[in-house]
Design a protein around this motif. Sequence first.
Motif, PDB file in Angstrom:
ATOM      1  N   LYS A 109      -8.106  37.544  13.034  1.00  0.00           N
ATOM      2  CA  LYS A 109      -7.463  37.553  14.354  1.00  0.00           C
ATOM      3  C   LYS A 109      -8.275  38.360  15.354  1.00  0.00           C
ATOM      4  CE  LYS A 109      -3.878  36.621  17.008  1.00  0.00           C
ATOM      5  NZ  LYS A 109      -3.500  35.232  17.354  1.00  0.00           N
TER       6      LYS A 109
ATOM      7  N   ARG B 181       0.916  42.054  14.859  1.00  0.00           N
ATOM      8  CA  ARG B 181       2.200  42.273  14.193  1.00  0.00           C
ATOM      9  C   ARG B 181       2.933  40.952  13.965  1.00  0.00           C
ATOM     10  NH1 ARG B 181       3.711  47.705  17.659  1.00  0.00           N
ATOM     11  NH2 ARG B 181       2.583  49.176  16.289  1.00  0.00           N
ATOM     12  N   GLU B 182       2.805  40.037  14.894  1.00  0.00           N
ATOM     13  CA  GLU B 182       3.396  38.716  14.694  1.00  0.00           C
ATOM     14  C   GLU B 182       2.734  38.022  13.499  1.00  0.00           C
ATOM     15  OE1 GLU B 182       4.017  34.456  17.065  1.00  0.00           O
ATOM     16  OE2 GLU B 182       3.036  36.135  18.055  1.00  0.00           O
ATOM     17  N   LEU B 183       1.415  38.147  13.405  1.00  0.00           N
ATOM     18  CA  LEU B 183       0.694  37.585  12.266  1.00  0.00           C
ATOM     19  C   LEU B 183       1.180  38.211  10.965  1.00  0.00           C
ATOM     20  CD1 LEU B 183      -1.685  35.983  10.959  1.00  0.00           C
ATOM     21  CD2 LEU B 183      -3.129  37.969  11.482  1.00  0.00           C
TER      22      LEU B 183
ATOM     23  N   LEU C 230       0.539  43.474  19.331  1.00  0.00           N
ATOM     24  CA  LEU C 230       1.734  42.638  19.195  1.00  0.00           C
ATOM     25  C   LEU C 230       1.392  41.308  18.517  1.00  0.00           C
ATOM     26  CD1 LEU C 230       3.545  43.240  22.614  1.00  0.00           C
ATOM     27  CD2 LEU C 230       4.176  44.139  20.359  1.00  0.00           C
ATOM     28  N   GLN C 231       0.248  40.745  18.874  1.00  0.00           N
ATOM     29  CA  GLN C 231      -0.176  39.500  18.231  1.00  0.00           C
ATOM     30  C   GLN C 231      -0.454  39.713  16.741  1.00  0.00           C
ATOM     31  OE1 GLN C 231      -3.073  37.030  20.433  1.00  0.00           O
ATOM     32  NE2 GLN C 231      -2.767  38.394  22.188  1.00  0.00           N
TER      33      GLN C 231
ATOM     34  N   GLN D 156       4.203  38.066   5.781  1.00  0.00           N
ATOM     35  CA  GLN D 156       5.226  38.718   4.952  1.00  0.00           C
ATOM     36  C   GLN D 156       4.596  39.642   3.919  1.00  0.00           C
ATOM     37  OE1 GLN D 156       7.594  35.356   3.517  1.00  0.00           O
ATOM     38  NE2 GLN D 156       9.044  35.683   5.185  1.00  0.00           N
TER      39      GLN D 156
ATOM     40  N   SER E 199       4.057  39.535  10.318  1.00  0.00           N
ATOM     41  CA  SER E 199       5.409  39.061   9.988  1.00  0.00           C
ATOM     42  C   SER E 199       5.364  37.677   9.358  1.00  0.00           C
ATOM     43  CB  SER E 199       6.279  39.049  11.248  1.00  0.00           C
ATOM     44  OG  SER E 199       5.855  38.043  12.166  1.00  0.00           O
ATOM     45  N   ARG E 200       4.415  36.851   9.776  1.00  0.00           N
ATOM     46  CA  ARG E 200       4.296  35.524   9.173  1.00  0.00           C
ATOM     47  C   ARG E 200       3.721  35.617   7.762  1.00  0.00           C
ATOM     48  NH1 ARG E 200       1.900  34.096  14.179  1.00  0.00           N
ATOM     49  NH2 ARG E 200      -0.072  33.668  13.108  1.00  0.00           N
TER      50      ARG E 200
ATOM     51  N   GLU F 185      -1.191  44.486  23.748  1.00  0.00           N
ATOM     52  CA  GLU F 185      -0.835  43.074  23.624  1.00  0.00           C
ATOM     53  C   GLU F 185      -1.458  42.481  22.357  1.00  0.00           C
ATOM     54  OE1 GLU F 185       0.499  39.306  23.932  1.00  0.00           O
ATOM     55  OE2 GLU F 185       1.193  41.059  25.069  1.00  0.00           O
TER      56      GLU F 185
END
Length: 292
Positions: free
Chosen positions: A274, A233-235, A230-231, A240, A237-238, A227
Amino acid sequence: MTAQILVHTAWQARLELGFAAQQTDNGEHRTILKHRRHVGPLRVQKSFYPEQGRGECHAIMLHPPAGIAGGDALSIQVSVDAAAHGLITTVGAGKWYGSDGRPATQRIQLQVAESACLEWLPLEVMVFDHAQVSSQTQIELAASASFIGWDVLVFGRQSRGETFTQGRYHNHVQIHQACRLLLDDRLDVSGSDRWLASPLGMAGHAVTGAMWAMPPLAQRDTALLDEQILQVRELISRMQMPLYITRLEHLLVARYLGDDARQAVDGFAGIRAKLRRLWFDLDECYPRIWRT
């Protein structure tokens, strides 16, 4: 562009650092730099406590010659005692200079005891054309120890349009925990090696980096780590950025491949921030030398 090749009297430098947990007179816990010994031009001048209300000890490693030339031999040994939390970074980018044929060597040994944490956060290292490099990093973690660290590498001086056409770079990183091998990462590349251009290697990029993170014992549930990935990876993606993260059992491994060393360090620093919040309930607290 002519490569910079230095002929000089070789430096033999050694640095030993030891962090330990200490209880202050008012009952608070903090980490101190209990042991500091250096030979040659490699040292830490003082320790800092920039984290308000916390006892994490920050140390800035200095190498006044600014780079490592052929014949130089550097040795760095760091130990973190039980329940201590140390952080080490560098003043600026490191440099492996072009060599007259003599190899330059660096040996790094990091040992982290039970319930302790080490953050190993050096800035990027540039490999000049004609450099002859042998670097080895051994990270030894106790069963309940945690760790966040990275290595960012730049082939050639981008500002001069330099590429790595001659020389050799050899790097070997091992991470053990409780005497068990978790990671064995080797890079052995010669100038103009096809690996530098291959899509299976650097794919023509100049900057590569690896980040490793071991959570504290209480955070090692695999479902929880998945989990958290996933957090992260979201970071990513933001942000970039060309960053990728995976899990090797409990060890998180992130990698960067691109052309911007500052982007690589900033990306790893974002992941660190993070994980610091998730694992230790700590703010990002970037080393202040990064802002000067």
